[in-house]
Design an enzyme around this catalytic site. Sequence first.
Site, PDB file in Angstrom:
ATOM      1  N   TYR A 171       0.836  -1.191   0.000  1.00 16.91           N
ATOM      2  CA  TYR A 171       0.000   0.000   0.000  1.00 16.91           C
ATOM      3  C   TYR A 171       0.880   1.254   0.000  1.00 16.91           C
ATOM      4  O   TYR A 171       2.105   1.159  -0.069  1.00 16.91           O
ATOM      5  CB  TYR A 171      -0.965  -0.043   1.176  1.00 16.91           C
ATOM      6  CG  TYR A 171      -2.007  -1.140   1.045  1.00 16.91           C
ATOM      7  CD1 TYR A 171      -2.870  -1.174  -0.053  1.00 16.91           C
ATOM      8  CD2 TYR A 171      -2.112  -2.150   1.995  1.00 16.91           C
ATOM      9  CE1 TYR A 171      -3.807  -2.181  -0.189  1.00 16.91           C
ATOM     10  CE2 TYR A 171      -3.059  -3.165   1.861  1.00 16.91           C
ATOM     11  CZ  TYR A 171      -3.902  -3.177   0.769  1.00 16.91           C
ATOM     12  OH  TYR A 171      -4.823  -4.183   0.621  1.00 16.91           O
ATOM     13  N   GLU A 409     -26.786 -42.040   5.276  1.00 17.21           N
ATOM     14  CA  GLU A 409     -25.688 -41.960   4.315  1.00 17.21           C
ATOM     15  C   GLU A 409     -25.499 -43.320   3.665  1.00 17.21           C
ATOM     16  O   GLU A 409     -25.336 -44.322   4.354  1.00 17.21           O
ATOM     17  CB  GLU A 409     -24.406 -41.500   5.003  1.00 17.21           C
ATOM     18  CG  GLU A 409     -23.137 -41.634   4.198  1.00 17.21           C
ATOM     19  CD  GLU A 409     -23.203 -40.945   2.836  1.00 17.21           C
ATOM     20  OE1 GLU A 409     -22.858 -41.607   1.832  1.00 17.21           O
ATOM     21  OE2 GLU A 409     -23.619 -39.768   2.777  1.00 17.21           O
TER      22      GLU A 409
END
Length: 639
Positions: A171, A409
């Site tokens: 920056y 499942e």
Amino acid sequence: MLKNVFSPIKVGSKEAINRFVVPAMVVNYCNEDGTATEKYISYHEAKAKGGWGTIITEDYAVTPKGKGFTGIPGLWDDSQIEGHSKLTERVHQYDSLIIAQIYHAGRQTNHLVINDQPVAPSPIPCPVNQETPHELETEEVKELVAKFGDSALRAKKAGFDGVEIHGGHGYLIAQFMSLYSNKRTDEYGGSLHNRMRFPLEIIEDVKKKAGDDFTIFFRMSGDELVPGGRNIEDTKAMSILLEDAGVDVLNISAGTYGSMHGIIPPAAIEHGWITDFAAEVKKVVDIPVITVGRINDPLLAESVIKSGKADLVAMGRASLADPDLPKKALAGDFDEIVQCIGCLQGCVGKILEAKPAQCVLNPALGREAEIELNPAAEKKKVFVAGGGPAGLEAAIKASERGHEVHLYEKEDKLGGQFYLASVPPEKGEITSFIAWQKKQLKKNKVNIHLNTKLSQKIIDSEEPDTVILATGSKPIEMNIEGMEQAQLVNAHNVLDGNVSTGAKVAVIGGGLIGSETANHLANHGKDVTIIEMLSDIAVDEPASVRKFLLEELADKDVKILTDSKVKEFKEEELIVLKDDQEKSLGKFDTIVVAIGLKSVIDLEDSLEGKTEIIKIGDAVKPRKVLEAIYEGFDAGLAI
């Protein structure tokens, strides 16, 4: 066990209760005018509740032209003080310090964000934003110095415990400090001392306006990881100047936008990879030093402190995944911690889309003010079809609210495709989240039925009130001429260990699954070729993740054939079309198919009109795990 990381430490005029630090991270939760929102305040308050000793906010822009993102906070005007005062009040209800990071993006922004030309020490474009900046005149530099000081004073008036001057990550301040971006020949360029003039003048102005007792952190990249950028020796020399100028704490990171993986390292980068930068800085200063970088476990933080490499440890994305990490660690509940997996899907991916940040593993992130986990008014029998990430999350939340939950499942283990995603190199941390989900299922007494596909017969017999369809997706099968001659397997079966491949393997499909499977095979000694119809591979991976994946594929000599379509198998040879020309790739021992997924919804039609149905995850449409977990979370709360 964690006595070092839980010991207090003096930081300037303040004392932090422990060494856990939340570093500044862009989340885009503020208004475009830089004022605070309830979303922004609640996000930080959750971390204070969670026991973080020091919280450093994301970039407070010192001028609207210094913003790098649309939704970041600002302290460029007195009108912004009131809203951010509410933030500090809320955080100070707990024991955390809160530090406002103040910054200017410089060239690391664009006209779409600031409606103007970016500025920089020199007219050299950011390699990412690619916009030529205006070269700041000497007087303009001095005006910006004053804006930093003014913003620091506003931070003090808003109740912050200090400011962190952002001199890292490429920056504006970092741009002045580095020969990578600073080509000036006036008093702000050239020698190291001249390049440090801008940050040193800012520190002087901050102290003059906010007072000598106002704590100052300074963040900087230990190494910019770009050609011609600063290295650790430069950083050490600068650290001496910063301490002499009155900085109270140094926060040592890495990288610029030109080396984004240094700022936000993906899972391919090892834990604590830049702690040595902090250790080097500690050799030349007497003030506390913060380290950062893929530290996602409190035991790692303790090790860093105990080894003397740093005084404080910043754990940014770890705090996104679990804002209660310090509190859980203090209680010894290590297996209750949701551990960051370095996927970058939500914390980086959403920001790059100019959206608010999310976290794959924490669907409450940014919604802390909205979400309440209240007991259900009416307790129901809830069936969840599918034990992938969406189904598990739905079952956890529904059971936490008091519903009787049964999870079905069809395979012999939980995790679904998220488990398969843990198999390729550098993806192993995914299993920590699956283990966490399994513990929550057990803790909340979810009834788990493995090797059992939820059927109409079960539903008719048990009569659930609600069925959550989390049946996921399955691989699209390939149908081309001569395929009976080849040994075709799908990528899922390779990753789950159900099939073995030969030595020479072709992977058809260079998307996320195909590329990762190819990497897995190449790392296990296979000769691999990827064939992709598009012009590139792994385009759905975040940039930093993709960078390391491509490097690994290159290192393992994986051959990549793009703009190519498989046409047929002829006399056991694989024939592709590239540039409208047929080309034989020869014979392969195994062909791995990874050409896409399709939803599994075979139960939906039979349930229509008979019971409440909620469809989530890939059962809706094959997407990423972020959408799956969020939809599971919301489904559990909605019942």
